[in-house]
Design a protein around this motif. Structure first.
Motif, PDB file in Angstrom:
ATOM      1  N   SER A 277      20.455  66.286   0.651  1.00  0.00           N
ATOM      2  CA  SER A 277      21.473  66.314   1.714  1.00  0.00           C
ATOM      3  C   SER A 277      21.062  65.507   2.930  1.00  0.00           C
ATOM      4  N   THR A 278      19.765  65.578   3.296  1.00  0.00           N
ATOM      5  CA  THR A 278      19.284  64.934   4.529  1.00  0.00           C
ATOM      6  C   THR A 278      17.821  64.559   4.369  1.00  0.00           C
ATOM      7  N   ILE A 279      17.437  63.486   5.028  1.00  0.00           N
ATOM      8  CA  ILE A 279      16.027  63.088   5.118  1.00  0.00           C
ATOM      9  C   ILE A 279      15.613  63.144   6.581  1.00  0.00           C
ATOM     10  N   VAL A 280      14.499  63.807   6.843  1.00  0.00           N
ATOM     11  CA  VAL A 280      13.925  63.856   8.190  1.00  0.00           C
ATOM     12  C   VAL A 280      12.635  63.046   8.159  1.00  0.00           C
TER      13      VAL A 280
ATOM     14  N   ASN B 272      16.583  50.509  13.323  1.00  0.00           N
ATOM     15  CA  ASN B 272      17.690  49.562  13.422  1.00  0.00           C
ATOM     16  C   ASN B 272      17.763  48.669  12.190  1.00  0.00           C
ATOM     17  N   ALA B 273      16.608  48.280  11.649  1.00  0.00           N
ATOM     18  CA  ALA B 273      16.587  47.464  10.433  1.00  0.00           C
ATOM     19  C   ALA B 273      17.145  48.259   9.253  1.00  0.00           C
TER      20      ALA B 273
ATOM     21  N   TRP C 118      15.523  60.332  12.290  1.00  0.00           N
ATOM     22  CA  TRP C 118      14.251  59.632  12.516  1.00  0.00           C
ATOM     23  C   TRP C 118      13.692  60.107  13.850  1.00  0.00           C
ATOM     24  N   LEU C 119      12.490  60.698  13.832  1.00  0.00           N
ATOM     25  CA  LEU C 119      11.867  61.270  15.023  1.00  0.00           C
ATOM     26  C   LEU C 119      10.515  60.612  15.288  1.00  0.00           C
TER      27      LEU C 119
ATOM     28  N   VAL D 272      21.417  56.396  10.140  1.00  0.00           N
ATOM     29  CA  VAL D 272      20.226  56.962  10.763  1.00  0.00           C
ATOM     30  C   VAL D 272      20.523  57.373  12.204  1.00  0.00           C
ATOM     31  N   ASP D 273      20.064  58.555  12.571  1.00  0.00           N
ATOM     32  CA  ASP D 273      20.087  59.026  13.957  1.00  0.00           C
ATOM     33  C   ASP D 273      18.649  59.012  14.460  1.00  0.00           C
TER      34      ASP D 273
END
Length: 299
Positions: free
Chosen positions: A184-187, A246-247, A227-228, A255-256
């Motif tokens: 569902s999500t990647i952190v 950004n790439a 993305w943290l 991506v957030d």
């Protein structure tokens, strides 16, 4: 001649014993549950048939089924440091996820610590680093471990969360190609490879190659990424991390990107510490809820 024959016999015997040990590997739980959070040691398959992966599993109370969260650990190109790595646990981050209803798997990838075996995600030398290969190899290792645990009755088949740290996060980005029904999500905490080139802070091996690989991962991406990075990360600075994000986005990935406050003396290890998880928790909570709300509106 006799010594050569004896040596050959020993090699054959070692190979037979190794193959026999592999055949007798019992994947799954290796002992009783303990604290914290029903912590349990597991053995899991890996892409290398000769190397079962060690892992720890944490679970909420009850029988489930629970959503699965997989934490992919950091790495290093240094052979000795990899061999001496303690088994990754990420206890604070795992506890944070368990409270939110996840069963949390932390597999140790081949080439590290107690798991040992061949280092499959080698990126090569600094100038000619192959970041695409290393990321995809790490992704395959994460998928092999997760795939086995997903067959267990206490795990739901949908809504898996992949949480990566450093090289583990880089591999998680390569998993963004998976079906959203499965992941569902990647952190991604401080995603990247080649940081601290020659053991120097704020130096990265072949940064343009790293950027190109991020864009490549973004082209196939189907899973959203959070993305943290900490403000004081000297492996992958906020500036470089933003360029990589950004790439990835320019390649087509969703991506957030968030810069978190400084954590301790080195922000790169934020995901491993209790104080770091306290810093990241509120931002991560909001980001996960926002993604869940967006996904619900699309249904």
């Amino acid at each position: 001649m006799q010594s050569i024959n004896a040596l050959s016999a020993l090699v054959v015997l070692a190979m037979v014993c190794t193959q026999s040990a592999i055949a007798q590997t019992r994947f799954g739980a290796q002992g009783a549950e303990g604290e914290p959070n029903r912590m349990q040691q597991w053995l899991l398959p890996s892409p290398d048939p000769a190397t079962p992966a060690h892992a720890v599993l944490f679970r909420p109370p009850g029988d489930g089924p629970f959503r699965l969260a997989v934490i992919a650990h950091a790495s290093t190109q240094n052979v000795l440091r990899r061999a001496q790595m303690p088994q990754p646990e990420y206890r604070a981050l795992a506890s944070w996820l368990v409270v939110r209803g996840f069963a949390v798997l932390v597999p140790e990838r081949p080439g590290h610590g107690a798991t040992g075996g061949k280092y499959l995600e080698d990126q090569g030398g600094c100038d000619e680093a192959d970041y695409s290969h290393s990321g995809r190899a790490t992704a395959d290792e994460i998928a092999a471990a997760a795939g086995y645990v997903r067959t267990q009755p206490f795990v739901r088949q949908d809504g898996m969360l992949i949480v990566g740290h450093s090289a583990g996060a880089w591999g998680a980005l390569a998993l963004a190609r998976e079906s959203p029904q499965d992941v569902s999500t990647i952190v991604a905490f401080a995603a990247g490879r080649g940081g601290h080139a020659n053991d120097l802070p704020d130096q990265v091996c072949a940064p343009h190659t790293l950027m190109a690989a991020a864009g490549e991962f973004g082209k196939a991406a189907r899973v959203p990424v959070i993305w943290l990075v900490a403000a004081n990360d000297s492996y992958f600075s906020p500036e470089l991390s933003k360029q990589l994000a950004n790439a990835f986005r320019a390649g087509g990935g969703k991506v957030d990107f968030y810069v978190l406050p400084a954590s301790g003396s080195e922000g790169h290890w934020l995901a491993e510490s209790e104080s770091g998880v306290k810093i990241a928790g509120p931002t991560l909570d909001r980001a996960l809820k926002l993604l869940a709300s967006t996904a619900a509106k699309k249904r």
